[in-house]
Design an enzyme around this catalytic site. Structure first.
Site, PDB file in Angstrom:
ATOM      1  N   HIS A 119       3.723  -5.377 -19.890  1.00  0.00           N
ATOM      2  CA  HIS A 119       4.325  -4.409 -18.967  1.00  0.00           C
ATOM      3  C   HIS A 119       4.023  -2.964 -19.401  1.00  0.00           C
ATOM      4  O   HIS A 119       4.928  -2.200 -19.735  1.00  0.00           O
ATOM      5  CB  HIS A 119       5.843  -4.644 -18.867  1.00  0.00           C
ATOM      6  CG  HIS A 119       6.430  -4.069 -17.613  1.00  0.00           C
ATOM      7  ND1 HIS A 119       7.490  -4.637 -16.962  1.00  0.00           N
ATOM      8  CD2 HIS A 119       6.106  -2.962 -16.879  1.00  0.00           C
ATOM      9  CE1 HIS A 119       7.792  -3.910 -15.901  1.00  0.00           C
ATOM     10  NE2 HIS A 119       6.960  -2.890 -15.833  1.00  0.00           N
ATOM     11  N   MET A 127       0.853  -1.201   0.000  1.00  0.00           N
ATOM     12  CA  MET A 127       0.000   0.000   0.000  1.00  0.00           C
ATOM     13  C   MET A 127       0.880   1.240   0.000  1.00  0.00           C
ATOM     14  O   MET A 127       0.975   1.982   0.987  1.00  0.00           O
ATOM     15  CB  MET A 127      -0.914  -0.036   1.230  1.00  0.00           C
ATOM     16  CG  MET A 127      -1.935   1.079   1.271  1.00  0.00           C
ATOM     17  SD  MET A 127      -3.121   0.985  -0.056  1.00  0.00           S
ATOM     18  CE  MET A 127      -4.589   0.476   0.827  1.00  0.00           C
ATOM     19  N   GLY A 128       1.562   1.457  -1.100  1.00  0.00           N
ATOM     20  CA  GLY A 128       2.390   2.657  -1.255  1.00  0.00           C
ATOM     21  C   GLY A 128       1.646   3.664  -2.105  1.00  0.00           C
ATOM     22  O   GLY A 128       0.419   3.759  -2.050  1.00  0.00           O
ATOM     23  N   ARG A 178       6.217  -6.460 -10.180  1.00  0.00           N
ATOM     24  CA  ARG A 178       7.283  -7.084 -10.958  1.00  0.00           C
ATOM     25  C   ARG A 178       7.015  -8.586 -10.991  1.00  0.00           C
ATOM     26  O   ARG A 178       6.543  -9.173 -10.004  1.00  0.00           O
ATOM     27  CB  ARG A 178       8.655  -6.843 -10.319  1.00  0.00           C
ATOM     28  CG  ARG A 178       9.187  -5.428 -10.445  1.00  0.00           C
ATOM     29  CD  ARG A 178       9.631  -5.078 -11.875  1.00  0.00           C
ATOM     30  NE  ARG A 178      10.211  -3.743 -11.980  1.00  0.00           N
ATOM     31  CZ  ARG A 178       9.520  -2.640 -12.272  1.00  0.00           C
ATOM     32  NH1 ARG A 178       8.231  -2.703 -12.495  1.00  0.00           N
ATOM     33  NH2 ARG A 178      10.139  -1.471 -12.367  1.00  0.00           N
ATOM     34  N   GLU A 190      11.009 -11.057 -19.055  1.00  0.00           N
ATOM     35  CA  GLU A 190      10.281 -10.312 -20.092  1.00  0.00           C
ATOM     36  C   GLU A 190      11.191 -10.066 -21.280  1.00  0.00           C
ATOM     37  O   GLU A 190      12.395  -9.883 -21.084  1.00  0.00           O
ATOM     38  CB  GLU A 190       9.784  -8.977 -19.524  1.00  0.00           C
ATOM     39  CG  GLU A 190       8.771  -9.181 -18.396  1.00  0.00           C
ATOM     40  CD  GLU A 190       8.328  -7.860 -17.763  1.00  0.00           C
ATOM     41  OE1 GLU A 190       8.792  -6.788 -18.201  1.00  0.00           O
ATOM     42  OE2 GLU A 190       7.530  -7.923 -16.825  1.00  0.00           O
TER      43      GLU A 190
HETATM   44  P1  NAP Z   1       6.037   2.657  -3.004  1.00  0.00           P
HETATM   45  O1  NAP Z   1       5.287   3.935  -2.813  1.00  0.00           O
HETATM   46  O2  NAP Z   1       7.429   2.547  -2.489  1.00  0.00           O
HETATM   47  O3  NAP Z   1       5.135   1.486  -2.383  1.00  0.00           O
HETATM   48  C1  NAP Z   1       5.597   0.209  -2.120  1.00  0.00           C
HETATM   49  C2  NAP Z   1       4.867  -0.312  -0.888  1.00  0.00           C
HETATM   50  O4  NAP Z   1       5.264  -1.681  -0.695  1.00  0.00           O
HETATM   51  C3  NAP Z   1       5.208   0.464   0.363  1.00  0.00           C
HETATM   52  O5  NAP Z   1       4.015   0.913   0.972  1.00  0.00           O
HETATM   53  C4  NAP Z   1       5.941  -0.547   1.254  1.00  0.00           C
HETATM   54  O6  NAP Z   1       5.511  -0.385   2.598  1.00  0.00           O
HETATM   55  C5  NAP Z   1       5.478  -1.896   0.701  1.00  0.00           C
HETATM   56  N1  NAP Z   1       6.514  -2.911   0.867  1.00  0.00           N
HETATM   57  C6  NAP Z   1       7.811  -2.876   0.474  1.00  0.00           C
HETATM   58  N2  NAP Z   1       8.453  -3.991   0.796  1.00  0.00           N
HETATM   59  C7  NAP Z   1       7.549  -4.777   1.451  1.00  0.00           C
HETATM   60  C8  NAP Z   1       7.615  -6.051   2.048  1.00  0.00           C
HETATM   61  N3  NAP Z   1       8.740  -6.762   2.051  1.00  0.00           N
HETATM   62  N4  NAP Z   1       6.492  -6.561   2.609  1.00  0.00           N
HETATM   63  C9  NAP Z   1       5.343  -5.835   2.625  1.00  0.00           C
HETATM   64  N5  NAP Z   1       5.218  -4.608   2.067  1.00  0.00           N
HETATM   65  C10 NAP Z   1       6.307  -4.083   1.488  1.00  0.00           C
HETATM   66  O7  NAP Z   1       6.139   2.279  -4.545  1.00  0.00           O
HETATM   67  P2  NAP Z   1       5.091   2.604  -5.729  1.00  0.00           P
HETATM   68  O8  NAP Z   1       5.451   3.888  -6.380  1.00  0.00           O
HETATM   69  O9  NAP Z   1       3.707   2.420  -5.219  1.00  0.00           O
HETATM   70  O10 NAP Z   1       5.496   1.415  -6.731  1.00  0.00           O
HETATM   71  C11 NAP Z   1       5.373   0.070  -6.343  1.00  0.00           C
HETATM   72  C12 NAP Z   1       5.965  -0.874  -7.356  1.00  0.00           C
HETATM   73  O11 NAP Z   1       5.136  -0.927  -8.508  1.00  0.00           O
HETATM   74  C13 NAP Z   1       7.332  -0.473  -7.906  1.00  0.00           C
HETATM   75  O12 NAP Z   1       8.381  -0.895  -7.072  1.00  0.00           O
HETATM   76  C14 NAP Z   1       7.381  -1.160  -9.260  1.00  0.00           C
HETATM   77  O13 NAP Z   1       7.992  -2.423  -9.130  1.00  0.00           O
HETATM   78  C15 NAP Z   1       5.914  -1.351  -9.616  1.00  0.00           C
HETATM   79  N6  NAP Z   1       5.503  -0.581 -10.809  1.00  0.00           N
HETATM   80  C16 NAP Z   1       5.120  -1.252 -11.927  1.00  0.00           C
HETATM   81  C17 NAP Z   1       4.685  -0.556 -13.032  1.00  0.00           C
HETATM   82  C18 NAP Z   1       4.217  -1.277 -14.278  1.00  0.00           C
HETATM   83  O14 NAP Z   1       4.428  -0.768 -15.365  1.00  0.00           O
HETATM   84  N7  NAP Z   1       3.584  -2.419 -14.166  1.00  0.00           N
HETATM   85  C19 NAP Z   1       4.655   0.850 -13.028  1.00  0.00           C
HETATM   86  C20 NAP Z   1       5.065   1.500 -11.860  1.00  0.00           C
HETATM   87  C21 NAP Z   1       5.485   0.786 -10.758  1.00  0.00           C
HETATM   88  P3  NAP Z   1       6.466  -0.809   3.826  1.00  0.00           P
HETATM   89  O15 NAP Z   1       7.777  -0.146   3.573  1.00  0.00           O
HETATM   90  O16 NAP Z   1       5.743  -0.330   5.039  1.00  0.00           O
HETATM   91  O17 NAP Z   1       6.539  -2.282   3.799  1.00  0.00           O
END
Ligand code: NAP
Length: 323
Positions: A287, A156-157, A239, A268
């Protein structure tokens, strides 16, 4: 004064480069659809002061060791699992990413995938194209409801919260799992915190938006799929590495879970022979989470602004490390 040399690992439009050309000396791999070959990249980084790369480039230790001048790597993605941060830190190389500018667009895609998978949109479209629609019937292409169903967001980021806002509009109770509690999501979006196993057992839709790290690799494995409801739909927009794809295939094939919507894969690109593509209860996308023209343009500008900010001495705008 000599301009810093920036190597760009894919052809990007001239109009993106133009505003920066007075300050930065660009060299570029001139193919739009083909990644730069490893040997070319290793050669080019020898003289580069900065690199603008995509998630297709494996920025590993060997690469950093070949780049004596390198000061900054601007990754055109918010995830940075393609970069060896430890090797970058040892060589004092700044790494930047593209958070925020892609949040809403990626949440739009996650929700599109969720609706397409549950309401069998792609399968239904293929059905007409294959000339199979001869009659209306009560259960023709009947899928699962979205409204009123529980969504479990793992990670939940920024993007997770943005998906939760959309889920609120659909009247879906929201559950989430993070390492830490997120009071803003609980107070503003009414989300309920759960441990991972509890979320898997409760959710009708399990949505992965968690970064790929050593901790999260293959988090969604056989054990996780077995805990989900048989009616559960799994959506992955983070991912591919967070999923054990063999376990997912078996879970889908043996009706341990109901369906999956996948924007990302372990390796990929995948091709049409990939086992997951062959299943009717899976929607696969190449993707494209952040792939709107507006957002991809913003991501490129943010990479450029980060490079410029580093070389002008202001410091990076969106660093992921601070060597
Ligand atoms: P973000 O704001 O950093 O959110 C990630 C969330 O994951 C944080 O709330 C973090 O909370 C939680 N987290 C991290 N490690 C964890 C763990 N081991 N266990 C449980 N929770 C965990 O990142 P975002 O901007 O939302 O992006 C998230 C991801 O989406 C990126 O890293 C990327 O891989 C992916 N993405 C994919 C696409 C696509 O094209 N499909 C596009 C954009 C992003 P805590 O630190 O409290 O655990």
């Amino acid at each position: 004064m000599k301009k810093p040399i920036i190597y760009i690992t894919r052809k990007i439009p001239d109009e993106i480069l133009a505003p920066y050309q007075d300050s930065l000396d660009f060299r570029m791999w001139e193919e739009e659809d083909i990644p730069v070959p490893r040997n070319v990249l290793l050669q080019e980084v020898k003289e580069a002061d900065g690199v603008l790369c995509l998630l297709t480039e494996n920025m590993d230790r060997e690469l950093f060791e070949n780049a004596p001048q390198l000061k900054v790597v601007a990754n055109m993605a918010v995830g940075y699992d393609n970069i060896d941060l430890e090797a970058a830190r040892e060589r004092n190389v700044i790494v930047t990413n593209t958070p925020d500018v892609l949040t809403e667009t990626t949440a739009d895609l996650a929700f599109s995938l969720l609706t397409a998978t549950s309401r069998r949109v792609v399968e239904a479209n293929d059905y007409i194209r294959a000339g199979k629609w001869n009659h209306w019937s009560p259960y023709l292409m009947a899928g699962s409801d979205i409204h009123g169903k529980k969504v479990g967001i793992v990670g939940m980021g920024r993007i997770g919260e943005s998906i939760a806002r959309r889920a609120n509009g659909f009247g879906m109770p929201i559950m989430y799992h993070n390492r830490s509690r997120k009071p803003s999501a609980e107070n503003d979006l009414g989300a309920t915190y759960m441990d991972f196993d509890e979320l898997l057992r409760e959710a009708d839709f399990v949505v992965s938006v968690i970064p790929l790290t050593t901790e999260t690799r293959k988090l969604f494995n056989e054990d996780a799929f077995e805990k989900m409801k048989t009616s559960a739909i799994f959506i992955n927009v983070s991912r591919g590495g967070v999923v054990d794809e063999k376990a997912l295939y078996h879970a889908l094939n043996e009706n341990t879970i109901h369906a999956a919507g996948l924007d990302v894969f372990e390796e990929e690109p995948i091709d049409a022979d990939h086992p997951l593509v062959k299943l009717d209860n899976v929607v696969c996308l190449p993707h494209i989470g952040s792939a709107s023209v507006e957002t991809r343009t913003k991501m490129l500008h943010l990479c450029m602004d980060n490079l410029l900010a580093v070389f002008s001495g202001e410091g990076p705008i969106t660093p992921v490390n601070n060597p």
